[in-house]
Design an enzyme around this catalytic site. Structure first.
Site, PDB file in Angstrom:
ATOM      1  N   HIS A  87      35.959 -13.730 -21.185  1.00 39.98           N
ATOM      2  CA  HIS A  87      35.114 -13.326 -21.732  1.00 39.98           C
ATOM      3  C   HIS A  87      34.601 -12.275 -20.030  1.00 39.98           C
ATOM      4  O   HIS A  87      34.305 -11.631 -19.871  1.00 39.98           O
ATOM      5  CB  HIS A  87      33.675 -14.397 -21.443  1.00 39.98           C
ATOM      6  N   GLU A 168      30.916  -6.138 -18.652  1.00 38.13           N
ATOM      7  CA  GLU A 168      30.555  -7.952 -18.204  1.00 38.13           C
ATOM      8  C   GLU A 168      30.654  -7.399 -16.384  1.00 38.13           C
ATOM      9  O   GLU A 168      30.117  -7.737 -15.638  1.00 38.13           O
ATOM     10  CB  GLU A 168      31.958  -7.977 -17.977  1.00 38.13           C
ATOM     11  N   HIS A 172      27.398  -8.438 -13.962  1.00 39.98           N
ATOM     12  CA  HIS A 172      27.334  -9.695 -13.414  1.00 39.98           C
ATOM     13  C   HIS A 172      28.096  -8.904 -12.640  1.00 39.98           C
ATOM     14  O   HIS A 172      28.383 -10.506 -11.205  1.00 39.98           O
ATOM     15  CB  HIS A 172      29.114 -10.399 -14.277  1.00 39.98           C
TER      16      HIS A 172
END
Length: 318
Positions: A87, A168, A172
């Site tokens: 993930h 992602e 992040h």
């Protein structure tokens, strides 16, 4: 994406735009910096080189997914046999709260989720990315082997893989002090930190072979029986060194035939594992120390044999 699995009460803080600390692009020779542990007393921005010690998102979550299909099987986007999938690698603050989309100048997410920086209507809008797919950034560095690995193990369900990777990174990676652009010096090549983040995430993923750990204790995907959360979590804690967060989806246990009359309203389909750690120095060097999940450690049903670990759909893995 994470907005679907946020800890209860987690604080979303407004992000900075551009460099997190306004550091220069000179003198970041990490050889000369003591590799302090993130979230330790000395790991504060005023005392260390923030390019060499992670000081912004010091509680790292290596997050993995178990999906039964991708929705893009007809395009060859399938899941790997005998493996969970990546993930991401998320930078929480030391108290377990977090922020997101910290540098809108490096926003490569075609479908931002959430679509504002604080997940609220009054937040700064995160504009959808309209440029070349993020896989082209990797190709520009000639790392086709990296792309092949990512297409096998960093697989999205419900969107093209590279859209997921763009999400992602943008949500992040921009919230780490150690992936700030100035950290790469005056010879920085555009998108160098994108490739660096992908490789770092993979290093952390490889520390946690979830499928193999569970299988060693007889916990394998099946459509016939179910498992106890305590067994799943206990196995992974024993092998990883810290209690991970176990995330489930699907029906609430007390709405199922097996849980009728129960007060247990936990979800019943195993979906994600989040491994927590602090890092010595830079995440890029992969020197991490495991720790327990903060706050709640699961949203799954706690009743015995209440969590399903389903097999992949036919044609969905290779």
């Amino acid at each position: 994406m994470r907005s679907q699995f946020v800890f209860s009460g987690a604080l979303l803080l407004a992000p900075a735009i551009a460099s997190l600390y306004g550091e220069s692009n000179l003198n970041h020779t990490c050889l000369f910096s003591k590799p302090l542990l993130s979230c330790s007393p000395g790991a504060i921005p005023s005392e260390v080189d923030t390019c060499c010690v992670e000081t912004f998102g010091g509680l790292l979550l290596q997050t993995q997914i178990w999906s039964s299909y991708t929705g893009f099987e007809s395009e060859g986007q399938v899941l790997p046999k005998n493996s969970w999938t990546v993930h991401g690698l998320w930078p929480d603050f030391c108290n377990g709260s977090y922020t997101q989309y910290c540098d809108l100048n490096r926003q490569y997410d075609p479908n931002p989720s959430p679509n504002t920086t604080n997940a609220l209507p009054n937040g700064t809008v995160v504009p959808p990315y309209k440029g070349p797919g993020i896989s082209t950034f990797v190709e520009a560095f000639g790392k086709f082997d990296l792309l092949a690995w990512m297409n096998k193990y960093w697989v999205s369900s419900g969107s093209p893989n590279q859209d997921f990777w763009g999400h992602e990174f943008s949500k992040h990676a921009t919230c780490y002090s150690t992936f700030d652009v100035p950290c790469y010096g005056p010879q920085y090549k555009e998108h160098e930190e994108v490739v660096d983040f992908f490789e770092t995430t993979i290093k952390f993923f490889q520390k946690y072979p979830t499928f193999q750990w569970l299988a060693q204790d007889g916990i394998r995907p099946t459509n016939v029986t179910a498992y106890s959360l305590s067994d799943i979590q206990g196995t992974l804690a024993k092998r990883s060194g810290g209690i991970p967060y176990v995330s489930c989806t699907g029906p609430r246990y007390n709405t199922t035939d097996a849980g009728k009359g129960s007060l247990d309203n936990g979800a019943t389909v195993l979906g994600e594992i989040w491994y927590y750690s602090h890092v010595k120095g830079r995440p890029q060097d992969s020197h991490s120390v495991p720790t327990d999940a903060t706050g709640s450690t699961s949203n799954c049903a706690k009743a015995p044999n209440a969590v399903h670990y389903y097999q992949r759909a036919k044609g969905s893995e290779k």
